[in-house]
Structure formats: C-alpha cells, structure tokens
Design a protein around this motif. Structure first.
Motif, PDB file in Angstrom:
ATOM      1  N   ALA A  77       0.829  -1.213   0.000  1.00 58.22           N
ATOM      2  CA  ALA A  77       0.000   0.000   0.000  1.00 58.22           C
ATOM      3  C   ALA A  77       0.858   1.254   0.000  1.00 58.22           C
ATOM      4  O   ALA A  77       0.410   2.316  -0.434  1.00 58.22           O
ATOM      5  CB  ALA A  77      -0.915  -0.007   1.219  1.00 58.22           C
ATOM      6  N   HIS A  78       2.074   1.148   0.465  1.00 59.41           N
ATOM      7  CA  HIS A  78       2.974   2.289   0.597  1.00 59.41           C
ATOM      8  C   HIS A  78       3.514   2.728  -0.763  1.00 59.41           C
ATOM      9  O   HIS A  78       3.055   3.706  -1.323  1.00 59.41           O
ATOM     10  CB  HIS A  78       4.117   1.894   1.558  1.00 59.41           C
ATOM     11  N   ARG A  79       4.407   1.939  -1.346  1.00 61.68           N
ATOM     12  CA  ARG A  79       5.065   2.383  -2.564  1.00 61.68           C
ATOM     13  C   ARG A  79       4.827   1.422  -3.724  1.00 61.68           C
ATOM     14  O   ARG A  79       5.529   1.451  -4.738  1.00 61.68           O
ATOM     15  CB  ARG A  79       6.549   2.628  -2.326  1.00 61.68           C
TER      16      ARG A  79
ATOM     17  N   PHE B 166      31.101   5.560  -9.299  1.00 60.17           N
ATOM     18  CA  PHE B 166      30.259   4.394  -9.577  1.00 60.17           C
ATOM     19  C   PHE B 166      28.949   4.866 -10.208  1.00 60.17           C
ATOM     20  O   PHE B 166      28.700   6.070 -10.348  1.00 60.17           O
ATOM     21  CB  PHE B 166      29.974   3.607  -8.288  1.00 60.17           C
ATOM     22  N   GLY B 167      28.131   3.935 -10.555  1.00 64.63           N
ATOM     23  CA  GLY B 167      26.821   4.279 -11.112  1.00 64.63           C
ATOM     24  C   GLY B 167      26.403   3.310 -12.183  1.00 64.63           C
ATOM     25  O   GLY B 167      26.950   2.211 -12.304  1.00 64.63           O
ATOM     26  N   GLY B 168      25.433   3.726 -12.967  1.00 63.98           N
ATOM     27  CA  GLY B 168      24.924   2.863 -14.021  1.00 63.98           C
ATOM     28  C   GLY B 168      23.536   3.303 -14.433  1.00 63.98           C
ATOM     29  O   GLY B 168      22.981   4.249 -13.867  1.00 63.98           O
ATOM     30  N   ASP B 169      22.995   2.617 -15.417  1.00 64.56           N
ATOM     31  CA  ASP B 169      21.649   2.940 -15.887  1.00 64.56           C
ATOM     32  C   ASP B 169      20.620   2.302 -14.970  1.00 64.56           C
ATOM     33  O   ASP B 169      20.760   1.137 -14.570  1.00 64.56           O
ATOM     34  CB  ASP B 169      21.431   2.407 -17.310  1.00 64.56           C
ATOM     35  N   VAL B 170      19.594   3.063 -14.647  1.00 67.20           N
ATOM     36  CA  VAL B 170      18.514   2.566 -13.802  1.00 67.20           C
ATOM     37  C   VAL B 170      17.201   2.870 -14.518  1.00 67.20           C
ATOM     38  O   VAL B 170      16.984   3.990 -14.980  1.00 67.20           O
ATOM     39  CB  VAL B 170      18.539   3.248 -12.411  1.00 67.20           C
ATOM     40  N   LYS B 171      16.332   1.876 -14.607  1.00 66.91           N
ATOM     41  CA  LYS B 171      15.089   2.037 -15.374  1.00 66.91           C
ATOM     42  C   LYS B 171      13.982   2.632 -14.507  1.00 66.91           C
ATOM     43  O   LYS B 171      12.966   1.974 -14.253  1.00 66.91           O
ATOM     44  CB  LYS B 171      14.656   0.691 -15.952  1.00 66.91           C
ATOM     45  N   MET B 177      14.750   7.910  -7.261  1.00 66.96           N
ATOM     46  CA  MET B 177      16.105   7.827  -6.711  1.00 66.96           C
ATOM     47  C   MET B 177      16.244   8.757  -5.503  1.00 66.96           C
ATOM     48  O   MET B 177      16.815   8.380  -4.477  1.00 66.96           O
ATOM     49  CB  MET B 177      17.134   8.205  -7.781  1.00 66.96           C
ATOM     50  N   HIS B 178      15.745   9.981  -5.663  1.00 67.82           N
ATOM     51  CA  HIS B 178      15.817  10.932  -4.545  1.00 67.82           C
ATOM     52  C   HIS B 178      15.083  10.401  -3.321  1.00 67.82           C
ATOM     53  O   HIS B 178      15.582  10.485  -2.200  1.00 67.82           O
ATOM     54  CB  HIS B 178      15.203  12.280  -4.967  1.00 67.82           C
ATOM     55  N   GLU B 179      13.883   9.876  -3.545  1.00 68.17           N
ATOM     56  CA  GLU B 179      13.091   9.384  -2.410  1.00 68.17           C
ATOM     57  C   GLU B 179      13.765   8.187  -1.755  1.00 68.17           C
ATOM     58  O   GLU B 179      13.758   8.044  -0.538  1.00 68.17           O
ATOM     59  CB  GLU B 179      11.681   9.009  -2.880  1.00 68.17           C
ATOM     60  N   ASN B 180      14.329   7.316  -2.592  1.00 62.40           N
ATOM     61  CA  ASN B 180      14.990   6.125  -2.058  1.00 62.40           C
ATOM     62  C   ASN B 180      16.117   6.501  -1.102  1.00 62.40           C
ATOM     63  O   ASN B 180      16.194   6.000   0.018  1.00 62.40           O
ATOM     64  CB  ASN B 180      15.542   5.292  -3.230  1.00 62.40           C
ATOM     65  N   LEU B 181      16.980   7.412  -1.535  1.00 66.44           N
ATOM     66  CA  LEU B 181      18.152   7.724  -0.707  1.00 66.44           C
ATOM     67  C   LEU B 181      17.757   8.484   0.555  1.00 66.44           C
ATOM     68  O   LEU B 181      18.327   8.269   1.625  1.00 66.44           O
ATOM     69  CB  LEU B 181      19.175   8.543  -1.515  1.00 66.44           C
ATOM     70  N   MET B 182      16.766   9.369   0.415  1.00 62.30           N
ATOM     71  CA  MET B 182      16.472  10.241   1.558  1.00 62.30           C
ATOM     72  C   MET B 182      15.686   9.535   2.661  1.00 62.30           C
ATOM     73  O   MET B 182      15.746   9.949   3.826  1.00 62.30           O
ATOM     74  CB  MET B 182      15.717  11.489   1.082  1.00 62.30           C
ATOM     75  N   ASP B 183      14.974   8.469   2.320  1.00 60.53           N
ATOM     76  CA  ASP B 183      14.189   7.767   3.352  1.00 60.53           C
ATOM     77  C   ASP B 183      15.008   6.618   3.933  1.00 60.53           C
ATOM     78  O   ASP B 183      15.008   5.510   3.408  1.00 60.53           O
ATOM     79  CB  ASP B 183      12.879   7.251   2.752  1.00 60.53           C
ATOM     80  N   MET B 184      15.689   6.874   5.026  1.00 62.70           N
ATOM     81  CA  MET B 184      16.595   5.876   5.601  1.00 62.70           C
ATOM     82  C   MET B 184      15.836   4.717   6.250  1.00 62.70           C
ATOM     83  O   MET B 184      16.454   3.724   6.650  1.00 62.70           O
ATOM     84  CB  MET B 184      17.548   6.522   6.604  1.00 62.70           C
ATOM     85  N   ASN B 185      14.524   4.827   6.348  1.00 65.01           N
ATOM     86  CA  ASN B 185      13.751   3.679   6.819  1.00 65.01           C
ATOM     87  C   ASN B 185      13.839   2.512   5.840  1.00 65.01           C
ATOM     88  O   ASN B 185      13.429   1.400   6.152  1.00 65.01           O
ATOM     89  CB  ASN B 185      12.283   4.080   7.006  1.00 65.01           C
ATOM     90  N   HIS B 186      14.358   2.791   4.663  1.00 60.24           N
ATOM     91  CA  HIS B 186      14.443   1.716   3.668  1.00 60.24           C
ATOM     92  C   HIS B 186      15.642   0.811   3.933  1.00 60.24           C
ATOM     93  O   HIS B 186      15.938  -0.074   3.137  1.00 60.24           O
ATOM     94  CB  HIS B 186      14.466   2.285   2.247  1.00 60.24           C
ATOM     95  N   GLN B 187      16.334   1.025   5.059  1.00 63.70           N
ATOM     96  CA  GLN B 187      17.431   0.105   5.357  1.00 63.70           C
ATOM     97  C   GLN B 187      16.960  -1.333   5.499  1.00 63.70           C
ATOM     98  O   GLN B 187      17.763  -2.263   5.392  1.00 63.70           O
ATOM     99  CB  GLN B 187      18.170   0.553   6.613  1.00 63.70           C
ATOM    100  N   PHE B 188      15.658  -1.516   5.718  1.00 64.30           N
ATOM    101  CA  PHE B 188      15.137  -2.886   5.765  1.00 64.30           C
ATOM    102  C   PHE B 188      15.486  -3.624   4.472  1.00 64.30           C
ATOM    103  O   PHE B 188      15.753  -4.828   4.469  1.00 64.30           O
ATOM    104  CB  PHE B 188      13.624  -2.873   5.988  1.00 64.30           C
ATOM    105  N   TRP B 323      17.130  -2.399  -8.000  1.00 58.19           N
ATOM    106  CA  TRP B 323      16.055  -3.366  -8.178  1.00 58.19           C
ATOM    107  C   TRP B 323      14.723  -2.805  -7.648  1.00 58.19           C
ATOM    108  O   TRP B 323      13.699  -2.889  -8.332  1.00 58.19           O
ATOM    109  CB  TRP B 323      16.388  -4.688  -7.467  1.00 58.19           C
ATOM    110  N   ILE B 324      14.750  -2.204  -6.480  1.00 57.45           N
ATOM    111  CA  ILE B 324      13.482  -1.789  -5.883  1.00 57.45           C
ATOM    112  C   ILE B 324      12.895  -0.552  -6.589  1.00 57.45           C
ATOM    113  O   ILE B 324      11.684  -0.490  -6.808  1.00 57.45           O
ATOM    114  CB  ILE B 324      13.613  -1.565  -4.352  1.00 57.45           C
ATOM    115  N   VAL B 325      13.737   0.406  -6.985  1.00 52.75           N
ATOM    116  CA  VAL B 325      13.174   1.580  -7.663  1.00 52.75           C
ATOM    117  C   VAL B 325      12.657   1.197  -9.053  1.00 52.75           C
ATOM    118  O   VAL B 325      11.687   1.794  -9.544  1.00 52.75           O
ATOM    119  CB  VAL B 325      14.186   2.751  -7.746  1.00 52.75           C
ATOM    120  N   GLU B 326      13.260   0.188  -9.663  1.00 49.93           N
ATOM    121  CA  GLU B 326      12.715  -0.280 -10.951  1.00 49.93           C
ATOM    122  C   GLU B 326      11.353  -0.943 -10.753  1.00 49.93           C
ATOM    123  O   GLU B 326      10.473  -0.851 -11.605  1.00 49.93           O
ATOM    124  CB  GLU B 326      13.707  -1.215 -11.653  1.00 49.93           C
ATOM    125  N   ARG B 327      11.152  -1.580  -9.608  1.00 52.10           N
ATOM    126  CA  ARG B 327       9.823  -2.150  -9.311  1.00 52.10           C
ATOM    127  C   ARG B 327       8.815  -1.025  -9.067  1.00 52.10           C
ATOM    128  O   ARG B 327       7.647  -1.140  -9.424  1.00 52.10           O
ATOM    129  CB  ARG B 327       9.883  -3.060  -8.087  1.00 52.10           C
TER     130      ARG B 327
END
Lengths: 389, 389, 389
Positions: A77-79, B166-171, B177-188, B323-327
């Motif tokens: 439900a989140h993302r 480092f880096g690479g192409d991300v779909k 990308m911004h949201e992924n890095l800034m939300d540290m709760n995603h360490q799970f 992987w997760i941002v592509e999902r």
C-alpha cells in the motif's frame, strides 16, 4: 480425422448464413466471478511468497510458517512494490522495502517507524482455497465466493487413476484454447503423433453454462501409436469396430473444460480437467493448468513404467496445440478483428457460450483494480497440505 | 531500521490528510537549466566522439586532438545520422556518411562536394565543462549557463579522501532515486548487507531549492558487517552509544543529492555526491553518477587494502536499490498513475520540492528539440585533463 | 569522394530554397502494382511451402510436387493460421490445423469433415513468376499484372558475367536505400574499404518513372584496394586519367535500381540490379535482393579464384550501408518527421520521383488486405526451374 456432421446440424450451421456471435470473441474477458487456479501448490513453499497474475492484476500467494496459504494484492500500500519480494514473518508478510507488515486479511499491522494507532489501510485480500495440488483464488467480487460453484477436479483424487499435472504459459486468448480442444477435427494437426484418424461427432448437449459433445474415432490408416494408446484408451482390440465403441466427451463447463473417454462398458479410461487463466490485462496470454488422469490397469505398475512415454507424448501434443493457438492469436493481432470463418456447429455454439458468459473487455476491472481504498475481505477454506505432484 | 518521527512532524504528516503534491510526480520532468554530468572523462578518449542522451536528446561529446571536449547535438544537419559515429579531424568532427564537418560551435565548416560560400546552418552546441573526472553539459537555455550554479563535488578533489566513481543505468524516473536515498527507513531493504539497524530522524531543514534531514542509527541486533564499517564510519567503538553520536545528513540540492556522515567531533568520514540524469524523453530511465569519498585513516594504505571490499559492498547496496526503484517504476507504469501512499513527512516535503523545481512533462522540450534552425552558442570552460579514475 | 556540382545544378538545388517534396517521403508507401521479388528460388523447396511478407501482408509461396510455384495469401480462410505451416499435397496446399485444402488459384477444394458441395470461399491468389533464381509476385491489383513492366534483370543471365546473389533484411524505409546508392558522395562512409575517392557527377537524365546519374571517380590518395578493383573495374591502369574514363551510371527505374560501370570503350564491367521490398505494414523494414554481375576477364578462372574476396568486400560495403540507413530510420522515428536537409540536386530529384510514384501511407491497402471476400485470380507464367545459385 474427419467429424462428419449429423444432418440436422449441417442445416443449423449453414455456411452461407453463419450464426456468428455479435461481438469479437477475442475482446470478451473471462468472467472474474469464478475460482481460478493461479499456481501449483509446489510453487508456494512454506515461509515463502509467490507472485502471480490474473488478467493483469498482481496477486501474491503467501504460505505462512504454519503452512496456510493466503492471497493478497501483490502491491504494498505504501510504494506499490511487489509484496511477493517480501519476507514471511510467522503468519504475516512484510514488504521488503520499508518493512510494512500485512496479515492474511490484507490489514496493515505494522509500520516499523510509525505508531500502531495510526496505521493506514491495507491491501485487497482474495478468497483462497488449496486442493488437488492447486491453489485456487476467487478473482471477482469476494461476497460471491462462498456461493460460487467450485470446480469438480475429476479423477485426480481417485486412487484408481494416476494423474499428470501439466501446462504452461500460452500466448493467446483463453477462448482459442476452448475451441482448440472441443473441435476434434483438429487431429490433423497431430498427424505425426496420432496418425490418420477419423473423428465423428455423435451427439451434443447444452445447458445454461455448459456445452458438451461426443465423438467416436476410427483409424483411417496405419497402426495406433503406443503413446496414443496409453492416453486415449490403453491397449484394446486393434479392430476399428472396437475402437469406435469408445466415446470421447468434451465439455466446456464455464470457465473450465474437461475431456473424458469411456469404453462401451462405461468405464472412464481417461479424464482431463483443464483451465486457462488469463495473465495480462488484454487477456492475450493465459496460463494453462491441466490434470490428466489415466485409469490404472489391473497390473498397475505397467502404467508407472510407461509414464515417461505418456509425459513425452502429451508434451508433444500440448506443444503442437500451443503453437497453433499462438498463430491464431497472432493473426487476430495483425487483422485487428476476428476473421474466423467457422463452419462446425459445435464450435459456433461454444463461441456463443463463451461470449455470453464472459464480460466485455475491460468491464470486469471494477472489482480487480486497486484504487487506494482496500477491501478487508478474506477467506481460507479447505486448505490442506497435499503431496506435491 | 526504524526512524521514529519527532512529535511535531507526526502531526504535520498526518495520514488522514496527506499533503500530496497536486500533480503526478512521475510526470514532472527534471529542469533542463542545470549542469548535468553526461559521461565520465575516461569514456571520451582523445580524438574520439562519444554519444550520450539527455531526456531523449542525443548529444555527442567530442574530445579533439588537443584534448578539449565540446558537446553538440548528435545529429548531422544533413541526414540526421549520429555525429558520434564520425571522425575527429583536428578540432572538428566529420560526419561518417558524407563527410560534413562541424567545429566546436556546431557551425558547418565544410561539405566536401559543395562550395564553402554556400554552407548550410550547423547543429546545436551545448555549454560543456569537465571536472573531477566528469563531463558536465548545460542542457537548457545556453544563455543561462554562465550564471547557473555549478555543483560542489564534495570531497572528491580532497587528498584526505579516497573516491570511488560508480553508477549505471537505472530504469526509473529520477524522483524515485531521490526518495529512495532520503528515506533511511528503507534500510530494511539492505538487511542482508547491514543487519538490523534503527534509524531515527533527528532534524530537518529546508531552503528554496534544497531540503536536508539528519539521522542517527542504532544497531538492533548482531554485529556491524565489515563492509558497512568501511563505508558508514570506519571501525569505531562497538558500543551503540558511540554509534549514535555519528550523524548522517542527506540533502537534495536540486537537482543533485548528497549524503554525509560526520562523527561527534564534526569530522566528515563519508561524503557522497550523486546525480540522476534522465536518458529517455519519458524520463523513465536515468543514468546515475556517484562520487563516494571515504576519509583516509591515519594509516592510509589500510583503506587501499580494503578498497575491493568497499567496492563489493557498495555494488551490492546499489544493486538492491536499483532493483526496488525499478519495481516502483514498473508499478507506476502498470497503474498509470502515482498510487504512492507516503506517510513520512521528510519524503512528503521532498516530493513537493521535486515537483516545484521540475517542469511539467514535455514542457522543457522547447529548448531541447532540434527544429532545423540551430543555435550557434557554445562554451568551454574550466576544461582540464584529469587523471581518469 | 567529392562530387562537384555542375554549375546549373547548383542553382537549381539552392540551399536557401530547397525544393522539398510536399509530403514526408518516409510516409510514402511503395506502389503495390509492380512485380516484386519475395524470395530466392532456393528458399522454396519442392513439395514445401514458404511464408514471406509484403508490406505486412503474409504471402505463402508453394512449390508443388511438379516443381511449379504459386502464391496465396498466407492465412487459412478458416482460422487464419499460416498456410505456410501446411502440407503440400500434389499440386495443392493443406492447412496444418484442420486440413482445409487449396489449389493454386486459392480455391478451397476440400474440407475433410464437410460435404464438397458446401465449400466456402478460398483465399486470395497472387500472380507469380520465377526467373533468374528469384520468385516475383505481383502484389497489387491482379488485373494489371499482365501489362505491368517486368524488370530487366541485367546481365545475370549472360554467360559473359558471373553473378553474386546477395541481400538481407534492413530496418529502414525503402526510400533510404535508393538515396544511399544514388548519392556517390557517401563513399566517405566506405573510406576503410575504398580509400579516399573523389566522385564527380557528370550528367543526369530523367524520364517519367526513372532517373539516372553518371559519375566519374578519381583516387585522391593511396592505392586502389584489391576488393574494390574486383568490383568497380578490374585491374586497369593506375593512372588517374585512366580511372576517370570509367563511368558509373546509377538509375532508379521505379521501383528497382541499377548501377552499371562502363569503360571508355563502352564495355560494361559491372552490372548491379537491386530491389528493396517492404516487409512490415509501416514499411520501416525492407528485404533487399541484389544481383551483382561482374564481367568475366579473358582468363575466366581468375574471377572464380578471386570470388571469395569479392564476396567479403561486397559484404563489408553492404554492412556499412545497412548500418547507416538504419541510423537514418532511427532518427526519423525519434524526430517523428523528415528533417533531412538535402543539398544535392540529384537526390532532390530522386526524392520527387519516389514521392510521385509511391502511394500515401496506408492508401495501397485496399488491394492488399484480406477482407473475407477473396479473389480467385491467378497467374503462373514463365515458371522454370533454375539452378540455385
């Protein structure tokens, strides 16, 4: 391989005035208010989640640590990332990204960094049943799941039979599959496997949501191949008169299909149950789930010994059928419409049945689409651990 | 891996009335009036041309025989084939097809079979700068390039640090990308690499075109993995009290992003600068360019010795994030809209920032699209040959 | 590699007021009322069917047991599956699915399970001719096939020449192929194979449906590569004055193209016939069929000995041309329109010719599209078994 038409039928199915269904059958979606097999039991391992699709809707099947299976919308439900990539935690599933946790009803029970009093809505849950090595999901309106007909899975639970579970993804509309199986004149396609056979349609019946047709067969040339003997009626007398006494009955019992062969003494020697589950939203692909049951002979181990040959034979047949129905879909895609010119009354009637019991393309999506509001309806019934096939 | 919300924030980011940005964030294009890295210096070899893309616009980076780099529209004015397949000729580039020649301003200086007095217009030139092993291009209105802010590339030029490129192409859309890095709760998501960590957001600041948030961390279980120790704060006291004194600050300084870790004595032990450059016109893919700088310990060669492990660790993290941002992008494509249900106030504010500083999808194309008329504006500044990383 | 423009032409093709054809040339379909090669003879084996495409229309070429070739729409009238997967039965073709049978006129002559008095319509038949190792089909209105011009296939039947049959699929609109071959200034593309050459256009003629241009060449630097010597004029005097006496004439004789090289004594030393056949409905791909004939020297076996080198050389040239025209198509796809900025009068005139003799995109489909009604028109003419090349 010829199915001579009884006289009356020939008039009904006149070629000059074919009774075509009014709409393009390939734009009729399968009706969601049924129980559909979405996975083999063996694919959903204990403590794991498994992602599947029904008509474009992502669904996650979760087998908890206690072995129960439940089905949720496969989007956190989140993302909106797939829950099927998550972690089974006891009887719950945790999203792999930020750890949001859902129970078997789809309710969100934990967000690690948020107070429990402030939890958001969860995700849609689907009624779910496991039987005969298959996991069934009720894909439509959950309120109708209980009263909906659950399919009779034939002889797969009967110890007098040995059952092969088979199938795979096929890139065509589910209706092509029904037409393929029901029109036994298509044995010409399998001439390399079966030799030259003559099919004769000897009777046909119809109810509200089903149609069935009986065939007898006669070999036109050559000997019966051994693979066919195994599947379509064990080793019986080589005389055509005997062979013709066997009756094959093919039935579409919406949305499922069966094929049964009975000898003259009414013994059922073969019993196939098969379902075609649309995968994509356009319903131009399906996953086929088949249960093929063969009656054990008196010396039962003979069937076991011949089993690899039966697998090889049925794979060859299925490969040929898959190839041709995918060509049918390809032609439909290129022509942009249904240009079929059907002449066989059985198939004309089948097309009407499929058209009447489906829904216009896209119309069934109201129940299947996630809109942010979620439904917390959930069923687990008759869940049982079965030996995997 | 839990970031407990300070009390005030919980009210601001109420779940029942989330302050969503008015438009679909995934249909907000990145603003073209910035300096974007389009290639690593090492990719553009002397005397060679190299084709890249920015939001669907093809751009050729040319390193002349003298080592300078210039950037042109990557389409010959004649037959629109890529100049990047051409031949560097001194300080010019010749199209591979009929030999039309362009200088660093995009002017057509020679058509072998046509008099020089009758040369047609040339192609668009882009302001271009090379620094820190990156080639930056100003992709928007060239008149604004000089006054535009050029990014501070962090510690990559500081000898007290060792930097990984480092880096690479991300779909996916750059905003994921911004949201992924800034939300540290995603360490799970990184539990396999990092173990079980608890993040706590301890402060947040915002300016006109930036936002930053501070986190502290506490290990919930297990020992600190060695790869993580290298990246997120060398080997320091194993006591949680110590660890919590380290502060991680993540900042989106539109359109760039940084992540810095400082110890309690304000020493910066890690400094990441990262940019996400849209590749296709739909901006559903990006190329990520990262400069990860680690402060050298007193015994400097220990870091060099551990470098392969650091590379392995950061690749694993990047692979999981990709992987997760592509999902996420995949879900957006399927749902046709942004169904995210964000509850973390930091991210809600970040979304507003990204939405306000971008441009509606397609609106930025007026400056980027080749229309036959070409602009002969060109800058080369601060070009310098750097040792390739 | 420079083609200096004669004075008059330079004015005609002024750069400031280019005489562009009014419509996008890449949206002009090839005219279907011509004889097109759809396969090499060797591809259609005796007793086999072979599926091909013309501008999206599927066509089956059938070589019967007697060796004749006929061409039908490659879709069974029944369920639209490809007849090319069927079985040749004497002089007929049987559909692989239910065994419907068609003769060379497209008439349905048998449905195994239906009385013969009730046979439905059949499928469209195409006029078909086989010559010079190619199978030609008249793809337009069959009533025009007899009076339509059949192409002169050059020196391929002349024993004084040795002919190479070559070609392949190219992912571009057929018009890019015509422009590529006719503009000899593109020799810059082949600089690695041919060295530095200067082309000079020395004359140009035009008729209603054809245009031709003469070139002479002078080597600017280096020696003549041996591969080029073989193809473009055997081993002759190395003095530039001699070379310039050879004249290359390139002609578009709608819809075909030829390239002939004659020495000063009017001996034709090279003779290329080439056709580009659209494969998909969008006509963004084509299959190229080329007959490259080289005049045998007095010591004939020298040419045979050098043949592998000639094959290698022409493959390299064809590969480079294919690469560049595919980049042209790619640019057109991305730009969504024809942004070419042509300056060479020969090509401007060629573009007009191609535009005038083609049909607007989609307009030619009335004759090519299967609509359920079928036409029973059929021609077999000049069919002959040729030794396969």
């Amino acid at each position: 391989m010829h199915a001579a038409l009884p006289q009356g039928e020939q008039e009904a199915g006149s070629i000059d005035t074919p009774s075509r269904p009014p709409r393009d059958l390939r734009r009729v979606d399968i009706h969601p208010n049924h129980w559909y097999p979405l996975a083999w039991s063996r694919e959903v391992k204990r403590g794991k989640a498994h992602g599947v699709r029904f008509a474009g809707d992502p669904i996650v099947l979760v087998r908890t640590e206690s072995g129960q299976v439940f089905a949720l919308e496969d989007r956190c439900a989140h993302r909106q990332v797939p829950l099927s990539a998550g972690v089974v935690d006891g009887e719950s599933i945790r999203c792999c990204y930020h750890g949001w946790t859902y129970d078997c009803t789809g309710r969100c029970t934990d967000i690690p960094y948020l107070g429990r009093e402030r939890l958001p809505n969860g995700v849609r849950a689907y009624p779910c049943r496991e039987t005969a090595g298959l996991i069934f999901v009720f894909t439509g309106d959950p309120a109708l799941a209980d009263q909906a007909k659950f399919p009779d899975l034939g002889s797969s639970a009967d110890r007098a039979y040995k059952t092969r579970r088979f199938g795979g993804d096929v890139k065509c509309h589910y209706t092509f599959m029904h037409e393929n199986l029901m029109d036994m004149n298509h044995q010409f396609l399998h001439r390399r496997q079966m030799g030259s056979m003559r099919a004769r349609s000897v009777g046909r019946r119809r109810g509200d949501d089903w149609i069935e047709v009986d065939y007898t067969f006669a070999r036109e040339a050559g000997k019966q191949p051994i693979g066919e003997a195994l599947v379509f009626g064990q080793k019986r007398g080589a005389k055509p008169e005997d062979g013709q006494k066997d009756v094959m009955t093919i039935r579409t019992d919406y949305p499922y299909q069966t094929l049964k062969i009975r000898t003259k003494d009414e013994t059922m020697v073969m019993d196939l149950w098969i379902a075609y589950v649309p995968l994509d939203a356009e319903q131009r692909t399906n996953r086929t789930f088949g249960l093929l049951s063969i009656r054990r002979p008196k010396v039962s181990f003979l069937l076991d010994a011949a089993w690899p040959l039966l697998i090889w034979f049925t794979e060859r047949i299925f490969t040929e059928d898959r190839w041709i129905v995918e060509r049918e879909q390809e032609a439909h895609d290129r022509q942009g419409a249904d240009h079929n010119h059907e002449v066989f009354p059985v198939i004309l009637e089948l097309r009407s049945l499929l058209s009447e019991h489906g829904v216009p393309h896209g119309a069934g999506k109201s129940t299947g689409e996630s809109t942010g509001e979620t439904r917390r309806i959930h069923f687990i019934e008759r869940v049982q651990e079965l030996p995997t096939p």
